[in-house]
Design a protein around this motif. Structure first.
Motif, PDB file in Angstrom:
ATOM      1  N   LEU A  29       0.836  -1.201   0.000  1.00  0.00           N
ATOM      2  CA  LEU A  29       0.000   0.000   0.000  1.00  0.00           C
ATOM      3  C   LEU A  29       0.872   1.253   0.000  1.00  0.00           C
ATOM      4  CD1 LEU A  29      -2.721   1.444   0.140  1.00  0.00           C
ATOM      5  CD2 LEU A  29      -2.597   1.210   2.632  1.00  0.00           C
ATOM      6  N   ALA A  30       1.852   1.308   0.889  1.00  0.00           N
ATOM      7  CA  ALA A  30       2.740   2.479   0.958  1.00  0.00           C
ATOM      8  C   ALA A  30       3.478   2.680  -0.357  1.00  0.00           C
ATOM      9  CB  ALA A  30       3.734   2.309   2.113  1.00  0.00           C
ATOM     10  N   ASP A  31       3.913   1.579  -0.965  1.00  0.00           N
ATOM     11  CA  ASP A  31       4.623   1.658  -2.242  1.00  0.00           C
ATOM     12  C   ASP A  31       3.705   2.137  -3.363  1.00  0.00           C
ATOM     13  OD1 ASP A  31       7.023   1.037  -3.966  1.00  0.00           O
ATOM     14  OD2 ASP A  31       5.555  -0.333  -4.867  1.00  0.00           O
ATOM     15  N   THR A  32       2.423   1.883  -3.247  1.00  0.00           N
ATOM     16  CA  THR A  32       1.468   2.379  -4.230  1.00  0.00           C
ATOM     17  C   THR A  32       1.330   3.893  -4.113  1.00  0.00           C
ATOM     18  OG1 THR A  32       0.285   0.278  -4.110  1.00  0.00           O
ATOM     19  CG2 THR A  32      -0.906   2.128  -5.079  1.00  0.00           C
ATOM     20  N   ILE A  33       1.424   4.406  -2.915  1.00  0.00           N
ATOM     21  CA  ILE A  33       1.273   5.842  -2.681  1.00  0.00           C
ATOM     22  C   ILE A  33       2.530   6.599  -3.107  1.00  0.00           C
ATOM     23  CG2 ILE A  33       0.798   7.611  -0.937  1.00  0.00           C
ATOM     24  CD1 ILE A  33      -1.541   5.608  -1.602  1.00  0.00           C
ATOM     25  N   ILE A  34       3.691   6.159  -2.648  1.00  0.00           N
ATOM     26  CA  ILE A  34       4.976   6.747  -3.063  1.00  0.00           C
ATOM     27  C   ILE A  34       5.875   5.588  -3.469  1.00  0.00           C
ATOM     28  CG2 ILE A  34       6.988   8.138  -2.439  1.00  0.00           C
ATOM     29  CD1 ILE A  34       5.277   9.638  -0.489  1.00  0.00           C
ATOM     30  N   PRO A  35       5.890   5.292  -4.779  1.00  0.00           N
ATOM     31  CA  PRO A  35       6.653   4.141  -5.274  1.00  0.00           C
ATOM     32  C   PRO A  35       8.158   4.300  -5.083  1.00  0.00           C
ATOM     33  CG  PRO A  35       5.150   4.993  -6.946  1.00  0.00           C
ATOM     34  CD  PRO A  35       5.182   5.983  -5.829  1.00  0.00           C
ATOM     35  N   GLY A  36       8.815   3.173  -4.984  1.00  0.00           N
ATOM     36  CA  GLY A  36      10.268   3.141  -4.893  1.00  0.00           C
ATOM     37  C   GLY A  36      10.801   1.950  -5.655  1.00  0.00           C
ATOM     38  N   GLU A  37      12.109   1.802  -5.604  1.00  0.00           N
ATOM     39  CA  GLU A  37      12.703   0.671  -6.309  1.00  0.00           C
ATOM     40  C   GLU A  37      12.683  -0.568  -5.430  1.00  0.00           C
ATOM     41  OE1 GLU A  37      16.428   2.392  -7.350  1.00  0.00           O
ATOM     42  OE2 GLU A  37      17.336   1.999  -5.411  1.00  0.00           O
ATOM     43  N   LYS A  38      12.658  -1.719  -6.085  1.00  0.00           N
ATOM     44  CA  LYS A  38      12.652  -2.997  -5.369  1.00  0.00           C
ATOM     45  C   LYS A  38      13.898  -3.121  -4.490  1.00  0.00           C
ATOM     46  CE  LYS A  38       9.949  -6.006  -8.342  1.00  0.00           C
ATOM     47  NZ  LYS A  38       9.111  -6.589  -7.297  1.00  0.00           N
ATOM     48  N   ARG A  39      13.746  -3.808  -3.370  1.00  0.00           N
ATOM     49  CA  ARG A  39      14.860  -4.046  -2.464  1.00  0.00           C
ATOM     50  C   ARG A  39      15.662  -5.257  -2.885  1.00  0.00           C
ATOM     51  NH1 ARG A  39      10.702  -3.847   2.427  1.00  0.00           N
ATOM     52  NH2 ARG A  39       9.581  -4.934   0.784  1.00  0.00           N
ATOM     53  N   GLY A  40      15.142  -6.043  -3.784  1.00  0.00           N
ATOM     54  CA  GLY A  40      15.806  -7.234  -4.289  1.00  0.00           C
ATOM     55  C   GLY A  40      14.908  -7.888  -5.318  1.00  0.00           C
ATOM     56  N   PRO A  41      15.416  -8.883  -6.025  1.00  0.00           N
ATOM     57  CA  PRO A  41      14.639  -9.495  -7.108  1.00  0.00           C
ATOM     58  C   PRO A  41      13.377 -10.220  -6.640  1.00  0.00           C
ATOM     59  CG  PRO A  41      16.702 -10.685  -6.746  1.00  0.00           C
ATOM     60  CD  PRO A  41      16.757  -9.461  -5.892  1.00  0.00           C
ATOM     61  N   ALA A  82       8.176   0.489  -9.307  1.00  0.00           N
ATOM     62  CA  ALA A  82       7.602   1.391 -10.307  1.00  0.00           C
ATOM     63  C   ALA A  82       8.354   2.709 -10.418  1.00  0.00           C
ATOM     64  CB  ALA A  82       6.138   1.658  -9.985  1.00  0.00           C
ATOM     65  N   ALA A  83       9.327   2.949  -9.554  1.00  0.00           N
ATOM     66  CA  ALA A  83      10.108   4.187  -9.603  1.00  0.00           C
ATOM     67  C   ALA A  83      11.538   3.878  -9.186  1.00  0.00           C
ATOM     68  CB  ALA A  83       9.510   5.230  -8.663  1.00  0.00           C
ATOM     69  N   THR A  84      12.444   4.727  -9.607  1.00  0.00           N
ATOM     70  CA  THR A  84      13.822   4.590  -9.147  1.00  0.00           C
ATOM     71  C   THR A  84      13.968   5.353  -7.838  1.00  0.00           C
ATOM     72  OG1 THR A  84      14.502   6.515 -10.433  1.00  0.00           O
ATOM     73  CG2 THR A  84      14.728   4.364 -11.490  1.00  0.00           C
ATOM     74  N   GLY A  85      14.929   4.963  -7.056  1.00  0.00           N
ATOM     75  CA  GLY A  85      15.167   5.625  -5.781  1.00  0.00           C
ATOM     76  C   GLY A  85      14.228   5.126  -4.701  1.00  0.00           C
ATOM     77  N   PRO A  86      14.368   5.680  -3.522  1.00  0.00           N
ATOM     78  CA  PRO A  86      13.575   5.222  -2.383  1.00  0.00           C
ATOM     79  C   PRO A  86      12.151   5.755  -2.432  1.00  0.00           C
ATOM     80  CG  PRO A  86      14.961   7.041  -1.725  1.00  0.00           C
ATOM     81  CD  PRO A  86      15.311   6.731  -3.154  1.00  0.00           C
ATOM     82  N   GLY A  87      11.235   4.979  -1.898  1.00  0.00           N
ATOM     83  CA  GLY A  87       9.844   5.398  -1.783  1.00  0.00           C
ATOM     84  C   GLY A  87       9.395   5.364  -0.337  1.00  0.00           C
ATOM     85  N   ALA A  88       8.100   5.263  -0.138  1.00  0.00           N
ATOM     86  CA  ALA A  88       7.534   5.295   1.211  1.00  0.00           C
ATOM     87  C   ALA A  88       7.994   4.128   2.070  1.00  0.00           C
ATOM     88  CB  ALA A  88       6.010   5.321   1.139  1.00  0.00           C
ATOM     89  N   VAL A  89       8.216   2.970   1.469  1.00  0.00           N
ATOM     90  CA  VAL A  89       8.651   1.810   2.251  1.00  0.00           C
ATOM     91  C   VAL A  89      10.037   2.059   2.827  1.00  0.00           C
ATOM     92  CG1 VAL A  89       9.208  -0.652   2.177  1.00  0.00           C
ATOM     93  CG2 VAL A  89       7.171   0.211   0.987  1.00  0.00           C
ATOM     94  N   ALA A  90      10.966   2.515   1.987  1.00  0.00           N
ATOM     95  CA  ALA A  90      12.327   2.804   2.460  1.00  0.00           C
ATOM     96  C   ALA A  90      12.336   3.936   3.480  1.00  0.00           C
ATOM     97  CB  ALA A  90      13.231   3.156   1.273  1.00  0.00           C
ATOM     98  N   ASP A 129      11.386  -9.192  -4.180  1.00  0.00           N
ATOM     99  CA  ASP A 129      10.543  -8.251  -3.444  1.00  0.00           C
ATOM    100  C   ASP A 129       9.168  -8.166  -4.114  1.00  0.00           C
ATOM    101  OD1 ASP A 129       9.464  -6.227  -1.918  1.00  0.00           O
ATOM    102  OD2 ASP A 129      11.120  -4.827  -2.233  1.00  0.00           O
ATOM    103  N   ALA A 130       8.154  -8.743  -3.498  1.00  0.00           N
ATOM    104  CA  ALA A 130       6.803  -8.709  -4.061  1.00  0.00           C
ATOM    105  C   ALA A 130       6.030  -7.484  -3.603  1.00  0.00           C
ATOM    106  CB  ALA A 130       6.048  -9.976  -3.665  1.00  0.00           C
ATOM    107  N   ALA A 131       6.348  -6.971  -2.427  1.00  0.00           N
ATOM    108  CA  ALA A 131       5.588  -5.840  -1.885  1.00  0.00           C
ATOM    109  C   ALA A 131       5.904  -4.548  -2.617  1.00  0.00           C
ATOM    110  CB  ALA A 131       5.868  -5.688  -0.396  1.00  0.00           C
ATOM    111  N   VAL A 132       7.172  -4.300  -2.892  1.00  0.00           N
ATOM    112  CA  VAL A 132       7.581  -3.089  -3.604  1.00  0.00           C
ATOM    113  C   VAL A 132       7.631  -3.434  -5.085  1.00  0.00           C
ATOM    114  CG1 VAL A 132       9.401  -1.363  -3.890  1.00  0.00           C
ATOM    115  CG2 VAL A 132       8.854  -2.230  -1.600  1.00  0.00           C
ATOM    116  N   ALA A 133       6.808  -2.743  -5.861  1.00  0.00           N
ATOM    117  CA  ALA A 133       6.647  -3.089  -7.277  1.00  0.00           C
ATOM    118  C   ALA A 133       7.811  -2.634  -8.147  1.00  0.00           C
ATOM    119  CB  ALA A 133       5.348  -2.490  -7.801  1.00  0.00           C
TER     120      ALA A 133
END
Length: 189
Positions: A19-31, A39-47, A33-37
């Motif tokens: 959910l947080a990644d949907t609001i402010i997307p970021g880059e995956k933490r690893g290959p 959809a963006a480069t750099g850190p997002g809400a999850v990070a 990573d299912a929660a972080v999509a």
């Protein structure tokens, strides 16, 4: 991690992260990573600590997160059925949606007239707060630790006396003169 092999806490965390990644997307933490999509480069809400912020008692909703996650996953199941999407049964339903489908679902949940709009807007706002302010941390600690949102925004350390001053006005010019009763600390006397 598969839901049949994860405990409720792990499933809850993944769903809140998605959910947080949907609001402010970021880059995956690893290959994997299912929660972080991704959809963006750099850190997002999850990070930036969105889940940590949601879990603090100061939010007033931390005790309701299990129910909110359950409701979000029910909405994801209904969305998938309505849009003929096949969900990976090994993931929480919201996590199993594509980023575009997550976004469409959140858009519908936060739309005017949705009966649960207020709660989904609130969860969205906490994701923004985690990124934009590091609300779950003291600002100086967040800056010192390189909080990804504050670093992205370019928040600098305060002056040695602990006050933030901005000699280069953000609009390139002074917008107003200080009040005549302003003291040296910037407070009204």
């Amino acid at each position: 991690m598969r839901p049949d092999s994860m405990d409720g806490r792990a499933s809850r965390t993944m769903t809140l992260e998605a959910l947080a990644d949907t609001i402010i997307p970021g880059e995956k933490r690893g290959p994997d990573d299912a929660a972080v999509a991704g959809a963006a480069t750099g850190p997002g809400a999850v990070a930036a600590g969105a889940v940590e912020l949601l879990e603090t008692s100061a939010t007033g909703i931390s005790q309701d997160l299990d129910a909110l996650v359950r409701d979000l996953n029910e909405h994801a199941r209904a969305y998938a059925a309505q849009h003929d999407r096949t969900l990976d049964g090994g993931l929480p339903p919201f996590v199993a949606l594509s980023f575009d489908d997550r976004t469409a679902l959140v858009k519908s949940l936060t739309a005017p007239g949705h009966p649960e709009k207020e709660v989904w807007v609130l969860l969205s706002l906490f994701s923004y707060m985690a990124f934009d302010t590091g609300a779950h941390m003291h600002t100086l600690d967040a800056i010192a630790e390189g909080h990804p949102g504050l670093a992205t925004l370019g928040i600098a350390m305060p002056d040695p006396d602990g006050l933030w001053r901005f000699p280069k006005f953000s609009y390139g010019r002074r917008l107003a003169d200080p009040h005549p009763d302003t003291d040296a600390t910037g407070s009204l006397a």
